[in-house]
Every structure is written in structure tokens, then in C-alpha cells.
Design a protein around this motif. Sequence first.
Motif, PDB file in Angstrom:
ATOM      1  N   ILE A 286       0.868  -1.181   0.000  1.00  0.00           N
ATOM      2  CA  ILE A 286       0.000   0.000   0.000  1.00  0.00           C
ATOM      3  C   ILE A 286       0.899   1.224   0.000  1.00  0.00           C
ATOM      4  CG2 ILE A 286      -1.809   1.291   1.188  1.00  0.00           C
ATOM      5  CD1 ILE A 286      -2.574  -1.293   2.645  1.00  0.00           C
ATOM      6  N   VAL A 287       0.695   2.138  -0.955  1.00  0.00           N
ATOM      7  CA  VAL A 287       1.420   3.408  -0.972  1.00  0.00           C
ATOM      8  C   VAL A 287       0.391   4.530  -1.087  1.00  0.00           C
ATOM      9  CG1 VAL A 287       3.240   4.785  -1.998  1.00  0.00           C
ATOM     10  CG2 VAL A 287       3.361   2.297  -2.147  1.00  0.00           C
ATOM     11  N   GLY A 288       0.366   5.395  -0.074  1.00  0.00           N
ATOM     12  CA  GLY A 288      -0.557   6.515  -0.070  1.00  0.00           C
ATOM     13  C   GLY A 288       0.173   7.833  -0.231  1.00  0.00           C
ATOM     14  N   PRO A 289      -0.487   8.957   0.028  1.00  0.00           N
ATOM     15  CA  PRO A 289       0.142  10.278  -0.125  1.00  0.00           C
ATOM     16  C   PRO A 289       0.976  10.674   1.076  1.00  0.00           C
ATOM     17  CG  PRO A 289      -2.132  10.526   0.584  1.00  0.00           C
ATOM     18  CD  PRO A 289      -1.911   9.044   0.395  1.00  0.00           C
ATOM     19  N   TRP A 290       1.204   9.777   2.031  1.00  0.00           N
ATOM     20  CA  TRP A 290       1.613  10.125   3.387  1.00  0.00           C
ATOM     21  C   TRP A 290       3.081  10.489   3.519  1.00  0.00           C
ATOM     22  CZ3 TRP A 290      -0.464   4.804   3.002  1.00  0.00           C
ATOM     23  CH2 TRP A 290      -1.861   4.812   2.922  1.00  0.00           C
ATOM     24  N   SER A 291       3.379  11.110   4.664  1.00  0.00           N
ATOM     25  CA  SER A 291       4.749  11.400   5.072  1.00  0.00           C
ATOM     26  C   SER A 291       5.267  10.219   5.882  1.00  0.00           C
ATOM     27  CB  SER A 291       4.795  12.703   5.876  1.00  0.00           C
ATOM     28  OG  SER A 291       4.000  12.584   7.054  1.00  0.00           O
ATOM     29  N   HIS A 292       6.352  10.437   6.640  1.00  0.00           N
ATOM     30  CA  HIS A 292       6.996   9.376   7.418  1.00  0.00           C
ATOM     31  C   HIS A 292       6.209   9.155   8.711  1.00  0.00           C
ATOM     32  CE1 HIS A 292      10.506   6.809   7.998  1.00  0.00           C
ATOM     33  NE2 HIS A 292      10.610   7.237   9.242  1.00  0.00           N
ATOM     34  N   GLN A 293       4.984   8.626   8.557  1.00  0.00           N
ATOM     35  CA  GLN A 293       4.073   8.453   9.679  1.00  0.00           C
ATOM     36  C   GLN A 293       3.169   7.247   9.427  1.00  0.00           C
ATOM     37  OE1 GLN A 293       4.058  10.108  12.453  1.00  0.00           O
ATOM     38  NE2 GLN A 293       4.989  12.112  12.073  1.00  0.00           N
ATOM     39  N   TYR A 294       2.644   6.674  10.518  1.00  0.00           N
ATOM     40  CA  TYR A 294       1.571   5.700  10.358  1.00  0.00           C
ATOM     41  C   TYR A 294       0.390   6.380   9.666  1.00  0.00           C
ATOM     42  CZ  TYR A 294       3.577   2.034  13.388  1.00  0.00           C
ATOM     43  OH  TYR A 294       4.347   1.037  13.922  1.00  0.00           O
ATOM     44  N   PRO A 295      -0.251   5.709   8.696  1.00  0.00           N
ATOM     45  CA  PRO A 295      -1.270   6.389   7.875  1.00  0.00           C
ATOM     46  C   PRO A 295      -2.640   6.504   8.513  1.00  0.00           C
ATOM     47  CG  PRO A 295      -0.883   4.171   7.049  1.00  0.00           C
ATOM     48  CD  PRO A 295       0.113   4.390   8.147  1.00  0.00           C
ATOM     49  N   ASP A 296      -2.756   6.281   9.815  1.00  0.00           N
ATOM     50  CA  ASP A 296      -4.032   6.494  10.498  1.00  0.00           C
ATOM     51  C   ASP A 296      -3.979   7.679  11.450  1.00  0.00           C
ATOM     52  OD1 ASP A 296      -3.340   5.378  13.430  1.00  0.00           O
ATOM     53  OD2 ASP A 296      -2.459   4.036  11.965  1.00  0.00           O
ATOM     54  N   ARG A 297      -2.827   8.357  11.547  1.00  0.00           N
ATOM     55  CA  ARG A 297      -2.626   9.328  12.626  1.00  0.00           C
ATOM     56  C   ARG A 297      -3.161  10.725  12.313  1.00  0.00           C
ATOM     57  NH1 ARG A 297       2.713   9.793  15.534  1.00  0.00           N
ATOM     58  NH2 ARG A 297       1.304  10.071  17.318  1.00  0.00           N
ATOM     59  N   GLY A 298      -3.647  10.946  11.086  1.00  0.00           N
ATOM     60  CA  GLY A 298      -4.208  12.246  10.747  1.00  0.00           C
ATOM     61  C   GLY A 298      -3.187  13.324  10.519  1.00  0.00           C
ATOM     62  N   LEU A 299      -1.940  12.937  10.234  1.00  0.00           N
ATOM     63  CA  LEU A 299      -0.881  13.909   9.993  1.00  0.00           C
ATOM     64  C   LEU A 299      -0.711  14.154   8.495  1.00  0.00           C
ATOM     65  CD1 LEU A 299       1.555  12.464  12.649  1.00  0.00           C
ATOM     66  CD2 LEU A 299       0.273  14.592  12.830  1.00  0.00           C
ATOM     67  N   ALA A 300      -0.300  15.364   8.139  1.00  0.00           N
ATOM     68  CA  ALA A 300      -0.232  15.767   6.746  1.00  0.00           C
ATOM     69  C   ALA A 300       0.934  15.064   6.023  1.00  0.00           C
ATOM     70  CB  ALA A 300      -0.060  17.286   6.657  1.00  0.00           C
ATOM     71  N   PRO A 301       0.741  14.801   4.722  1.00  0.00           N
ATOM     72  CA  PRO A 301      -0.501  14.974   3.967  1.00  0.00           C
ATOM     73  C   PRO A 301      -1.415  13.755   4.060  1.00  0.00           C
ATOM     74  CG  PRO A 301       1.290  14.429   2.470  1.00  0.00           C
ATOM     75  CD  PRO A 301       1.895  14.492   3.849  1.00  0.00           C
ATOM     76  N   GLY A 302      -2.727  14.013   4.126  1.00  0.00           N
ATOM     77  CA  GLY A 302      -3.733  12.962   4.098  1.00  0.00           C
ATOM     78  C   GLY A 302      -4.188  12.736   2.668  1.00  0.00           C
ATOM     79  N   PRO A 303      -5.250  11.975   2.478  1.00  0.00           N
ATOM     80  CA  PRO A 303      -6.153  11.479   3.510  1.00  0.00           C
ATOM     81  C   PRO A 303      -5.630  10.245   4.235  1.00  0.00           C
ATOM     82  CG  PRO A 303      -6.921  10.809   1.339  1.00  0.00           C
ATOM     83  CD  PRO A 303      -5.750  11.704   1.111  1.00  0.00           C
ATOM     84  N   SER A 304      -5.980  10.150   5.532  1.00  0.00           N
ATOM     85  CA  SER A 304      -5.657   8.973   6.315  1.00  0.00           C
ATOM     86  C   SER A 304      -6.575   7.816   5.930  1.00  0.00           C
ATOM     87  CB  SER A 304      -5.813   9.274   7.808  1.00  0.00           C
ATOM     88  OG  SER A 304      -4.935  10.295   8.222  1.00  0.00           O
ATOM     89  N   ILE A 305      -6.194   6.605   6.362  1.00  0.00           N
ATOM     90  CA  ILE A 305      -7.018   5.419   6.114  1.00  0.00           C
ATOM     91  C   ILE A 305      -7.177   4.635   7.410  1.00  0.00           C
ATOM     92  CG2 ILE A 305      -6.248   5.221   3.716  1.00  0.00           C
ATOM     93  CD1 ILE A 305      -4.518   2.790   4.658  1.00  0.00           C
ATOM     94  N   GLY A 306      -8.088   3.679   7.388  1.00  0.00           N
ATOM     95  CA  GLY A 306      -8.275   2.768   8.507  1.00  0.00           C
ATOM     96  C   GLY A 306      -7.165   1.728   8.531  1.00  0.00           C
ATOM     97  N   PHE A 307      -5.989   2.188   8.874  1.00  0.00           N
ATOM     98  CA  PHE A 307      -4.801   1.341   8.796  1.00  0.00           C
ATOM     99  C   PHE A 307      -4.845   0.206   9.818  1.00  0.00           C
ATOM    100  CE2 PHE A 307      -0.372   0.689  10.368  1.00  0.00           C
ATOM    101  CZ  PHE A 307       0.114   0.030   9.247  1.00  0.00           C
ATOM    102  N   LEU A 308      -5.281   0.491  11.038  1.00  0.00           N
ATOM    103  CA  LEU A 308      -5.340  -0.564  12.038  1.00  0.00           C
ATOM    104  C   LEU A 308      -6.303  -1.670  11.613  1.00  0.00           C
ATOM    105  CD1 LEU A 308      -5.179   1.458  15.377  1.00  0.00           C
ATOM    106  CD2 LEU A 308      -3.429  -0.024  14.412  1.00  0.00           C
TER     107      LEU A 308
END
Length: 679
Positions: free
Chosen positions: A271-293
Motif C-alpha cells: 500500500i502506498v498513499g500520499p503520506w509522510s513518514h508516519q503511520y497512515p491512520d494518525r491524521g498527519l499531513a498529507p492525508g487522507p488517512s485510512i483505517g490502517f489498524l
Amino acid sequence: MSPLTAIGEPDHLPPGVSVRDEWIPMPDGVRLHTRIWSPTAASGPVPVLLEYLPYRLDDWTAPRDSERHPWYAAHGYASVRVDIRGTGSSDGFFDDEYSEQELRDGEAVIAWLAAQEWSTGAVGMFGISWGGFNALQLAARAPAALKAIVTVCSTDDRYDNDVHYVGGAVLGIDMAAWGATMFAFNSRPPRPEVVGPGWVSRWRARLESNRPMTPVWLSHQERDDYWRHGSAAEDYAGISAAVLAVGGWADPYRDAVLRLVEHVDAPVKGIVGPWSHQYPDRGLAPGPSIGFLQETLRWWDRWLRDVETCVEDDPALRAWINEGEAPSTYYESRRGRWVGAEAWPSSATASRVLGLDTMRGGSDGAVVVRSPQHTGADAGRFFPFGNATDLPPDQRAEDGRSVCFDLALDDPLDVLGNVLVDLAVTSDQPRATLTVRLCDVAPDGSSTLVTRGVLNAAKRNGTDRNDPLEPGVPAVLPVRLVATGHRFAAGHRLRLAVSSSYWPWVWPHGTAATVAIDPAASSVSLPVWTRDSDDGVRFEAPVRSEPLAIDRVAPVEVLPQRTVTHDVETGEWTLDVDPGYGGGRVYPDGLVFTEDARETYRIRSDDPTSARATSRWAIGLAQPDWAARVETASEVTASAEVFTVVNTVRAWAREGGADVPEVLVAEHTFVDDVPRTSA
């Protein structure tokens, strides 16, 4: 062995979840500090999930840990967080990142977890960055109990896809800064509440053993056995655990997701999203976040419980394609769409090859590149974390310091994968490094950085080699840009911008090279995504456990996150950065944790040997009856022949109330000279 008290936990956990601390014994007697969240209503043994890090479970990662470990426990798993040897409150001494000792300990931890009476014997492992790295590395060692992993923002290639080298060139911005960060982090004390009254003597011993890692990394400038160790890319066939690999287009490790999906024989999804160096459920930019858990729960249930969750039916790769947007250092959420690939490489991707002479800026003759040394000042952060200044700003100034080749687009163009550029060049110096940026240029002239690639010409025949150029003799430099997913709108221009310097991402060679590009013999290969549909890719909304209730401590002096200044008289350019790892905070147990850091990168536009990277850290931990304070300073400079690395650390402790004076625990200075070979 009696359980410890879990310090720093929230006042309440999800219903049906308990937490305790344990010591996990290693074969040599060293004990690793461990926190275990468990489902209290379990009628028997449960599968186990492991996160294994050097970042301090009692405080530094506690806010992030509280969002996911209790959630997993509430869904029927024992979720375990372990501090690596010599970090946090674990016994022993830290020796290096991803060392043989770390991985042997990891195997022992997995075996211990599998053998507990409350465990079914099935272990999964997850983590982001360091924890994603060692999850993948341990999967490559194939311990019997490790059945599945989720690796986020990690890499299978420690040499060319980590914080040390990029395209065979020294990654100046993080070779220096991350080495300095880990030097400061590894200088922090164990918690007195965990290790007891002898904490200062234990801390002193830790400080005596702590050594800066930057000189070690700089002493291996080619891909040798040091880097092959822990690189899963050396033997994908050794991985037997099921692998879910996750990355983001704003994270530098994203190529690993594509490589793992392509090469791993065990069950694997990406899975590759628009995210930065973060878990993709944490609401940190850039989103959108997903139901990663929820996605990971499907993974764990399938491979640790043998529940049919249909994860095998998911596309091999689910990828987000960004819509082109105006350049910005911060996007709260990116516009775009999800697509699914049945395999990687995908039959939906077609290669479009163009000669650079057919693009605007190309010519029948040579195009000369000799960029000023401060080119790269607008590169943005190597590790975006979602902060306001992390992403690259408008690239027009950088484009002006580069040679540009433009392709006008009458129709939209979707790119998904790695752009490949072959540059036919001659150089007047044996050492040269070229950086190629892919930009999206809007009709108003604004230039948005999409992705980039770097190649040290000495590594054109392989990163394990050192083949200097022969001045004046033509050579072909194959530059692989980091993967991206991006839609170029109709009426925009696709731009390739080539520069011969890129500070501070790339540490410059000792002599500046003038490089001539032959556009007629040079080309670009674009991986064009040919499907317009979203392929039915959907994710649930993000959920997490209630996070740890911490209060932020305002800094004494508020400084800009990132500034670029130019001394016109001397020609020196200075990039000054707050890495923004978290700052000061107060924990529920009363711990006051302060953290102040500053990175500075200097270079004169006409002198590659003027490059200088410095980093300073000040860290404090305080309770009413004890306190600890650390200050570190790190500096990297280089002549044409030698890198010089200077690190200092000073540490103080207070044992008792506020009226007890603090004492100096340790003071050390390290000066290391490392010969330059190919970097």
C-alpha cells in the motif's frame, strides 16, 4: 520474575485490556525492558504482536504506542513493545543500528514470546521506520514463530535507500543529522522508576560506551558487507513470513514497497498513499488517512489466526495517484485517487520513452551543467513528518540553477512507478554527481516537485564499485528517480531539471565538475498508468485507541521551523532547521520531558569544500525526586580528501529533590577523520 509497574500509561484503557511491564532475558543475561498489553477476557492463549525499537517505551514513543497497542489488545492480541538493548531502560549497551546483536536479541525476543503460556506461539511483528526495518530484517532470518509482519516506511536496502547514501552519494542532510540525533538519543538515561537507585551509575556506563555512528557510516562509501547485513534485498527468498509493506509518496523509503511486492515469494501486499513518514491512520499531513489498524487486523487474523479475511484477494499493490496541485510546503490532504495493480510491475503500466532532444530545452549540441553549490536549498526535508515546512516549496529558483527539459502535455498523464533517465555525459572532472528532478509546471510557471533521483557517477556500474569518470570521455549515467504516483494535468508541462549539485541532500565532491549532456543520446522512460478507474480500492475511516494525555510545554524561544539565508558578501547560504520531533511535554506520571534541537547547513555557492553540517540537541527529563539533562553537538566538514566528524556530549543528573544540586555525569569529545573514497 515479578512484573514491573507500567509507568506513563493513561488513566483508563479500552475495556477488556490490561497492561504490565516485564523483563525479557537474553541468552547472555541482559534483560530487555518490555511492555505488554493483553486482552483480559481471553479464554486461552492469544497470538502476539511485537514492536521492537530503541526509542524509549516509557516516554518518547508512549503517545504513539498508546494509539495502537491497546487497540490490538482489545481485538484479541497480546501487543508487545520492547526497547532494544542499551536503549530506554533495557540492560546492556547499544552498538549500531540493525547490528547482529540487535537481530540476535530480536530472535530471542520472538522465541520468548512464542514460549509464554499466554501465547499461542504465533508471532507477528510491526513497526514504522526502525521498527519496520528490523521487522523485515528478522523476517529475512525466518525465525519459526514469526508468521507475518507489517513494515511501514522501511527499506530492504540499507545502503542506497536509507539515511546514509542516495544514488551512491553521501546523503548530507541525514548522514549528519540522523547520526547526530541517534548520538543524542542514545545518550539518554534509563528511568529510575524502572532500574532503581543505581540509575546514575548505569547511565554513566552507557555514556562511556556510546559512540557516534556517523564516522562508521562514512567509512563504508561503497555497498560492502556492512550494508549487505540487514538488507533484505540480498535474499528475498529467505523471507517466509507474510509481508504487508506500506509507504507514502512523501516518504523517502517508498521504493521498498514496490520492490517487496515484486520480489518476495511469501504472501505479500503493498500500500502506498500520499503520506509522510508516519503511520497512515494518525491524521498527519498529507492525508487522507485510512483505517490502517483495521487493514492490519485483517492481515493478523489471516496469518496468525487462520481466519478467512480475503486479504489474498486484495490487489498486489494499492497506490494513491496524486492530482497536480500548486507547490506548497504543507498539504493537509492531497487530491487524488486510489488504483489497484494485480501485480508489480503491472500490465496497466506502459513505458513511454522520449529523447531529451525532443523536449523543450533539448538541442542538437551539448547542454552544459555547472550548478552553484547552494542548488538544493529548496529541496525540503528528507524525512517529512507532517510539519508546516517539510515539503519542497515552488521549484522555480531551483529550476533556474539547473538545466531543464520540458514536455508540453495536451492530455492528462498519469505516472506510477520509477521514472528512468539515461544521461549521456562528459565531465571535466573524475568525480561528479547529478540530480534529476521531475516537476509539474503549471501554466502560471509555478513548479511543483514530484520526485527526484541522484547518481554519483562513480557508481554508474554498480553501488559496490568505485569507477571515476575519465575526463572528456563520454559515459552514460542511468539515474533512477524515486517512485511516484502523480497526474499531470492537460496544459501543464512535465519538466526534468538536471543539476550538478544538490546541497544539503548530497554532499559535494571536493572539486566542482562541469558536465556536458548530449540530449540526442539521452532519454527518459516514463511509467504511464493507463487505467482511469479506481479499481474498487476502498479503506475504512481511521480508528485508534485513546491517545496518551500529554500536555505540551511551550519553548522558551519560538524560532522558525526552516529558514534559508544568503550572505551576499561572502556568497554563503545557510539552511537552519528545527527537526520538529515533538518538543517539550508533560506525561500523566508527572515526567517533564524537554527537547530542543537545531540543524544548520552552510555552503558557499562557489566552494564545495565549504560545506558544513551542524546539529545541537538539548534533552531534559525531570521528576520531583530526580532529573537528567543531556547536551550534544555534532559537526561534519570535508576537504577534498577527508571527512572530519566532531561530536561532544555532556550529561548531568540530580538524585533527590529540587534543592539537591545536579552533578556532571560524563563529558566526552570524539574527533574522527574518514578518508574519502568514492563519495
